[in-house]
Design a protein around this motif. Sequence first.
Motif, short mmCIF file in Angstrom:
data_model
loop_
_atom_site.label_atom_id
_atom_site.label_comp_id
_atom_site.label_asym_id
_atom_site.label_seq_id
_atom_site.Cartn_x
_atom_site.Cartn_y
_atom_site.Cartn_z
N ARG A 319 0.83 -1.21 0.00
CA ARG A 319 0.00 0.00 0.00
C ARG A 319 0.87 1.26 0.00
O ARG A 319 0.61 2.21 -0.74
CB ARG A 319 -0.91 -0.02 1.23
CG ARG A 319 -1.91 1.14 1.29
CD ARG A 319 -2.79 1.02 2.51
NE ARG A 319 -3.57 -0.19 2.50
CZ ARG A 319 -3.40 -1.22 3.34
NH1 ARG A 319 -2.46 -1.16 4.27
NH2 ARG A 319 -4.16 -2.30 3.26
N ALA A 320 1.91 1.27 0.82
CA ALA A 320 2.78 2.45 0.92
C ALA A 320 3.55 2.69 -0.37
O ALA A 320 3.67 3.83 -0.84
CB ALA A 320 3.74 2.30 2.10
N LEU A 321 4.10 1.63 -0.97
CA LEU A 321 4.84 1.77 -2.23
C LEU A 321 3.94 2.26 -3.35
O LEU A 321 4.34 3.08 -4.18
CB LEU A 321 5.48 0.44 -2.61
CG LEU A 321 6.68 -0.01 -1.78
CD1 LEU A 321 6.99 -1.48 -2.04
CD2 LEU A 321 7.89 0.86 -2.08
N ASP A 322 2.70 1.76 -3.37
CA ASP A 322 1.76 2.21 -4.39
C ASP A 322 1.40 3.68 -4.19
O ASP A 322 1.34 4.45 -5.15
CB ASP A 322 0.50 1.33 -4.33
CG ASP A 322 -0.40 1.51 -5.53
OD1 ASP A 322 -0.05 0.99 -6.61
OD2 ASP A 322 -1.43 2.20 -5.41
N GLU A 323 1.17 4.07 -2.93
CA GLU A 323 0.84 5.46 -2.64
C GLU A 323 1.98 6.40 -3.04
O GLU A 323 1.75 7.51 -3.53
CB GLU A 323 0.54 5.62 -1.16
CG GLU A 323 0.16 7.04 -0.74
CD GLU A 323 -0.07 7.17 0.75
OE1 GLU A 323 -0.17 8.33 1.23
OE2 GLU A 323 -0.17 6.14 1.44
N ALA A 324 3.21 5.94 -2.86
CA ALA A 324 4.37 6.76 -3.20
C ALA A 324 4.67 6.77 -4.70
O ALA A 324 5.56 7.51 -5.14
CB ALA A 324 5.59 6.25 -2.44
#
Length: 395
Positions: A319-324
Motif C-alpha cells: 500500500r505504501a509503495l503504491d501510494e508513493a
Amino acid sequence: MGGWAEPSAAPAGRITVISGSVGAGHDGASAELSRRLRELGYAVDCHDFLDLVGRRTGRALRRAYAMELSVAPRTWGWLLTNLEKRDRMAAAVGRSAARVASARAIQALDGPVPPRVVVSTYPLASQVLGRLRRTGALAAPVVTFLTDLSVPALWIADGVDLHLALHEVAAAQVRHRCDGRIQVCAPAVRGAFRPAVDGGTEVARTRARYGLPPTGRLALLVGGSWGVGELAEAAADVASTGLATPVTVCGHNRALRARLSRAGIGVPLGWVDEMPALIRASDVVVQNAGGLTSLEAMAADVPVITYRCLPGHGTTNARALDEAGLARWVHGPARLAEALAGVLDGEPGRRQRAAGVELFAAPSPIDSIVALADRVAPAVIPRTRTDRTRVGALR
C-alpha cells in the motif's frame, strides 16, 4: 553480525548499529550504514538483536518467523494487524523485549569508548534502545532507521531521538504515532545496485551465466532470502500473460525450486550471489514483501510490481509503495497483464522510474547520523549501579 571495532583506530568516534537477522532487509541496511560510517573514519560495532535476547532464543525466534511465513503466513498478518489496532498489545511486546534484552544491550554498548550514536535497523531493537534512553541507562542518542515504507507500531518507541524515514509516505505514518524528530532520507542500498551502463554487454553475460533466454523480456520474481509466499503461483501467472519469462529467485527454498522445475515454469534459481547484475538483466521485478530487493531494483532503474503480497508487512508495504508511486500493487491475476505492459512499455513505468530517481535524490541517512554524532560528545554510562539494578529499573 559482529564484535567490536577498534576504537583507537577511529578518531571520529564510535557508533553502534543494532540489526535483526530476520530475513535480509534489516541486516542489509545495517551493513551499508556501517560501511559508509567506517569510510568516514568512525569505529562501528554491529550487533544482532537476536543475539542480545540469547543465541538459543534468537535462533528459535528466527525459525518461528520463517516457519510462520512459509506455512501459515495469514497468522503473521493477523498478529501485525492486531498490534496495529491495539496499542496496549504493541506496548506489551516492547516491554517484553526490553526485559529480555536490556542487560545484554547495556553490555554491548558499554565499552572503553562510549558510542556517540546508537542506530537501530530493527523494530524490537528500537523498543529496547528507546526504553534504555528514557530511563537514563543509555547516554548516547538513538536513531531508528526505518527500512521499509510502511511503519508498523512496533517500529515507534518513545525515547528514540530521531526517526529516519525513506519517503514522506513513511514519515507521515511516524508523525501519526509520535511527536519525535523525523527526517526523510535516501535508502541505504549498496552502490553495486546501479543502472546498466555498458550497452547490454553485462546483461548478455549475466543471462548466459544463469541460463536465461538471451532475448525477450524477463520478470524477476523474489520472495526474500527464504523464498516465501505464493511465488510458484505468481510465476505461473506471469508466464500465462506471455509478456515476460518468469525468473524466480528461490533463495534457500529448495522445495520451491524443485516444484517450479518439475512444472517447467520459467527459470527457477537458488541462492544468487550476483543480485545487482541479475536485476539489471531483468526488465521488471515482481515482489511480495516490499523490502530491500524492491529498493535495490529502484536503484538499478528497474520497475517494480507488488503481486500476491505476503499478509502483514507485505500488504502494508504494498500500500505504501503504491501510494508513493514507486511500485504498482496488482490485486489479482486479471490485472497482471495490464500492469506488466504498463511498467514495461508505458507511462506507468516511466512514472515509477522518475519516482525512484527522486527517492534516491533525498539526503543520505549518514548525513543525519553524523550530524547527531558530531553534536554529542561521548558520554560514559554511570557505573555506580550494576547492570542488574539498571535492568530492574526498566521493568
